[in-house]
Design a protein around this motif. Sequence first.
Motif, PDB file in Angstrom:
ATOM      1  N   THR A 335       8.542  11.964   9.513  1.00 26.64           N
ATOM      2  CA  THR A 335       8.856  10.722   9.049  1.00 26.64           C
ATOM      3  C   THR A 335       9.773  10.592   8.208  1.00 26.64           C
ATOM      4  OG1 THR A 335       6.944  10.811   7.113  1.00 26.64           O
ATOM      5  CG2 THR A 335       6.284   9.668   9.100  1.00 26.64           C
ATOM      6  N   PHE A 336      10.289   9.550   7.687  1.00 28.35           N
ATOM      7  CA  PHE A 336      11.513   9.419   6.992  1.00 28.35           C
ATOM      8  C   PHE A 336      11.269   8.761   5.604  1.00 28.35           C
ATOM      9  CE2 PHE A 336      12.841   9.654  11.353  1.00 28.35           C
ATOM     10  CZ  PHE A 336      13.690  10.444  11.340  1.00 28.35           C
ATOM     11  N   ASP A 337      10.544   7.512   5.548  1.00 25.12           N
ATOM     12  CA  ASP A 337      10.531   6.940   4.232  1.00 25.12           C
ATOM     13  C   ASP A 337       8.900   6.307   4.054  1.00 25.12           C
ATOM     14  OD1 ASP A 337      10.226   5.114   6.376  1.00 25.12           O
ATOM     15  OD2 ASP A 337      12.329   4.532   6.148  1.00 25.12           O
ATOM     16  N   ASP A 338       8.899   5.383   3.262  1.00 25.06           N
ATOM     17  CA  ASP A 338       7.454   4.949   3.066  1.00 25.06           C
ATOM     18  C   ASP A 338       7.010   4.077   4.122  1.00 25.06           C
ATOM     19  OD1 ASP A 338       7.134   5.984   0.422  1.00 25.06           O
ATOM     20  OD2 ASP A 338       7.159   3.883  -0.410  1.00 25.06           O
ATOM     21  N   GLU A 339       7.921   3.471   4.811  1.00 23.11           N
ATOM     22  CA  GLU A 339       7.424   2.570   5.930  1.00 23.11           C
ATOM     23  C   GLU A 339       6.789   3.773   7.147  1.00 23.11           C
ATOM     24  OE1 GLU A 339      10.436   0.510   8.176  1.00 23.11           O
ATOM     25  OE2 GLU A 339       8.831  -0.451   9.448  1.00 23.11           O
ATOM     26  N   THR A 340       7.804   4.472   7.561  1.00 23.65           N
ATOM     27  CA  THR A 340       7.277   5.362   8.693  1.00 23.65           C
ATOM     28  C   THR A 340       6.188   6.392   8.186  1.00 23.65           C
ATOM     29  OG1 THR A 340       9.067   6.640   7.854  1.00 23.65           O
ATOM     30  CG2 THR A 340       9.429   5.222   9.645  1.00 23.65           C
ATOM     31  N   ASN A 341       6.114   6.869   6.843  1.00 20.82           N
ATOM     32  CA  ASN A 341       4.974   7.618   6.369  1.00 20.82           C
ATOM     33  C   ASN A 341       3.689   6.683   6.584  1.00 20.82           C
ATOM     34  OD1 ASN A 341       3.521   8.778   3.909  1.00 20.82           O
ATOM     35  ND2 ASN A 341       4.522  10.263   4.982  1.00 20.82           N
ATOM     36  N   ILE A 342       3.403   5.572   6.120  1.00 19.52           N
ATOM     37  CA  ILE A 342       2.575   4.655   6.296  1.00 19.52           C
ATOM     38  C   ILE A 342       1.790   4.801   7.779  1.00 19.52           C
ATOM     39  CG2 ILE A 342       1.487   2.395   5.680  1.00 19.52           C
ATOM     40  CD1 ILE A 342       2.886   2.570   3.198  1.00 19.52           C
ATOM     41  N   TYR A 343       3.038   4.240   8.588  1.00 20.83           N
ATOM     42  CA  TYR A 343       2.908   4.228   9.875  1.00 20.83           C
ATOM     43  C   TYR A 343       2.090   5.564  10.516  1.00 20.83           C
ATOM     44  CZ  TYR A 343       3.399   2.894  14.887  1.00 20.83           C
ATOM     45  OH  TYR A 343       3.006   2.335  16.204  1.00 20.83           O
ATOM     46  N   ALA A 344       2.839   6.655  10.189  1.00 19.64           N
ATOM     47  CA  ALA A 344       2.469   7.953  10.842  1.00 19.64           C
ATOM     48  C   ALA A 344       0.836   8.078   9.999  1.00 19.64           C
ATOM     49  CB  ALA A 344       3.256   9.056  10.021  1.00 19.64           C
ATOM     50  N   MET A 345       0.609   7.752   8.873  1.00 21.67           N
ATOM     51  CA  MET A 345      -1.053   7.840   8.509  1.00 21.67           C
ATOM     52  C   MET A 345      -1.830   7.179   9.055  1.00 21.67           C
ATOM     53  SD  MET A 345      -2.332   7.655   4.418  1.00 21.67           S
ATOM     54  CE  MET A 345      -2.061   6.072   4.170  1.00 21.67           C
ATOM     55  N   LYS A 346      -1.524   5.877   9.479  1.00 23.90           N
ATOM     56  CA  LYS A 346      -2.491   5.240  10.320  1.00 23.90           C
ATOM     57  C   LYS A 346      -2.555   5.861  11.620  1.00 23.90           C
ATOM     58  CE  LYS A 346      -1.721   0.652  10.257  1.00 23.90           C
ATOM     59  NZ  LYS A 346      -0.915  -0.465   9.868  1.00 23.90           N
ATOM     60  N   LEU A 347      -1.439   6.322  12.360  1.00 24.13           N
ATOM     61  CA  LEU A 347      -1.650   6.918  13.669  1.00 24.13           C
ATOM     62  C   LEU A 347      -2.335   8.195  13.768  1.00 24.13           C
ATOM     63  CD1 LEU A 347      -0.590   6.803  16.532  1.00 24.13           C
ATOM     64  CD2 LEU A 347       1.523   8.009  15.853  1.00 24.13           C
ATOM     65  N   ALA A 348      -2.295   8.949  12.552  1.00 20.11           N
ATOM     66  CA  ALA A 348      -2.856  10.205  12.450  1.00 20.11           C
ATOM     67  C   ALA A 348      -4.567   9.884  12.230  1.00 20.11           C
ATOM     68  CB  ALA A 348      -2.370  10.909  10.939  1.00 20.11           C
ATOM     69  N   GLN A 349      -4.804   8.872  11.504  1.00 15.59           N
ATOM     70  CA  GLN A 349      -5.998   8.327  11.391  1.00 15.59           C
ATOM     71  C   GLN A 349      -6.772   8.088  12.766  1.00 15.59           C
ATOM     72  OE1 GLN A 349      -7.897   8.424   8.771  1.00 15.59           O
ATOM     73  NE2 GLN A 349      -9.616   7.180   9.135  1.00 15.59           N
ATOM     74  N   ARG A 350      -5.978   7.569  13.581  1.00 19.82           N
ATOM     75  CA  ARG A 350      -6.487   7.094  15.038  1.00 19.82           C
ATOM     76  C   ARG A 350      -6.773   8.388  15.683  1.00 19.82           C
ATOM     77  NH1 ARG A 350      -2.435   3.553  17.518  1.00 19.82           N
ATOM     78  NH2 ARG A 350      -2.815   4.730  19.293  1.00 19.82           N
TER      79      ARG A 350
END
Length: 425
Positions: A335-350
């Motif tokens: 990821t690159f920044d907060d927005e993409t990192n939070i998105y990745a965190m949710k995707l990782a969770q799923r």
Amino acid sequence: MDIICKRPRGTEDKLPKEIYKWRTVEKIAAQTAEVYGCKEIRTPTFEYTELFQRGVGSTTDVVQKEMYTFDDKKGRSITLKPEGTAGVVRAAIENGLFNDALPLKTYYFTRCFRYETPQSGRLREFNQFGVEVFGAASPSADAEVISLANDVINRLGVKNISLEINSIGCPACRAEYYKALKNYYEQYKDKLCDTCLERLDRNPMRLLDCKSEICSAFKENAPRILDYLCDDCKTHFDGVKARLDALDIKYTVNPLIVRGLDYYTNTVFEFISNDIGSQGAVCAGGRYNGLVEEIGGAPTAGLGFAMGLERIIMVMDSQSLDYEQDAKCDLYLATFDDETNIYAMKLAQRLRNDGFRVEFDTCGRSFKSQMKYANKLDAAYCMVIGSDEIASRSAKLKRMSDGEEVSVSLDDTLSEKLNMLMMNI
Ligand code: HAM
């Protein structure tokens, strides 16, 4: 280094990078015990000291010199378990397990604590895999338990292990043997070491186990227990040997195996490796028909063994055997920044909920360092999550081994797609 950064003498850290070895051994040991009908039992790390004094025996080295014993805040004497058998017997009596259909077949993994002089293969805290079987008095049970230990060793691929067996009889035939032993050693009384002198009256069989140069010279001509077995014990031992022969399990009879713990009766055995130096006993056990009664239960036959896991892993390492490797990371989300990192965190969770091993950045690393880290993790796939990917709900999955990329949708079909790719469909 400051003492708080040092582990106590005789202990070991089992580090993440070598835990796959432990998992392999534990998995194979448990699977083998289970095909023999054993169920796992877990007992406390500490027990009241009296259990070991009565169970293991007050004349043994373990009880006399090696126990980690302390008073708790109410002044009760507590001991960290030096071995697993006594605790299992106590738990079986206390929880009425002998009231169920017998035989009761149990297995366990336990840490043990003995204040011994540490050396290669001899620790103050070590791990055992053990099996205890109750209510089975026939020689078939002895052969079954020995065969279980033998199977674990074979399934691990361990080679060059010899099995030595002996019978130390029942209290009746042992009484005669003790007389003969005492008579024999009386003539050397002024030459014996202090420990042997002390044991001569209380536990003369232990003299056969003395490692001092002078005392061990006497054991060559000492009377042999096998010549003193009563008819029942002899028949039992013959029955065990016949069954081991039938199973084609190779053994030698070693009349000098007496074992260091007091509870044994009849069959005793040791599996020995020559590949790891002087502490070569990787597994040991035997029958203990008097122990349940000694600890307060109704007379119940018992037998079992314990395998030293540090020692078995030492042998496996010395023979360069294979272990089951730990699974690696399936997917790294860069990821690159907060927005993409939070998105990745949710995707990782799923994806993690669907069973994939997924990692994303939790260290605030730059994109470049994240890619380096993904390589270090040896991740199978990598996916870059930027704002374009979030907007289009699609991204490229890159196979790290050859760089091949496929476009995937980030919706609910992603797990299925990833599964197919991982399975090479
Ligand atoms: P043991 O012979 O005292 O028997 O120990 C069993 C195994 O634990 C040994 O063969 C060895 O592999 C390992 N072991 C013992 N002491 C150490 C140590 N200080 N460091 C590393 N490994 C060690 C018993 O404990 C009995 N409870 C076995 C048994 C179960 N008999 C009947 N049921």
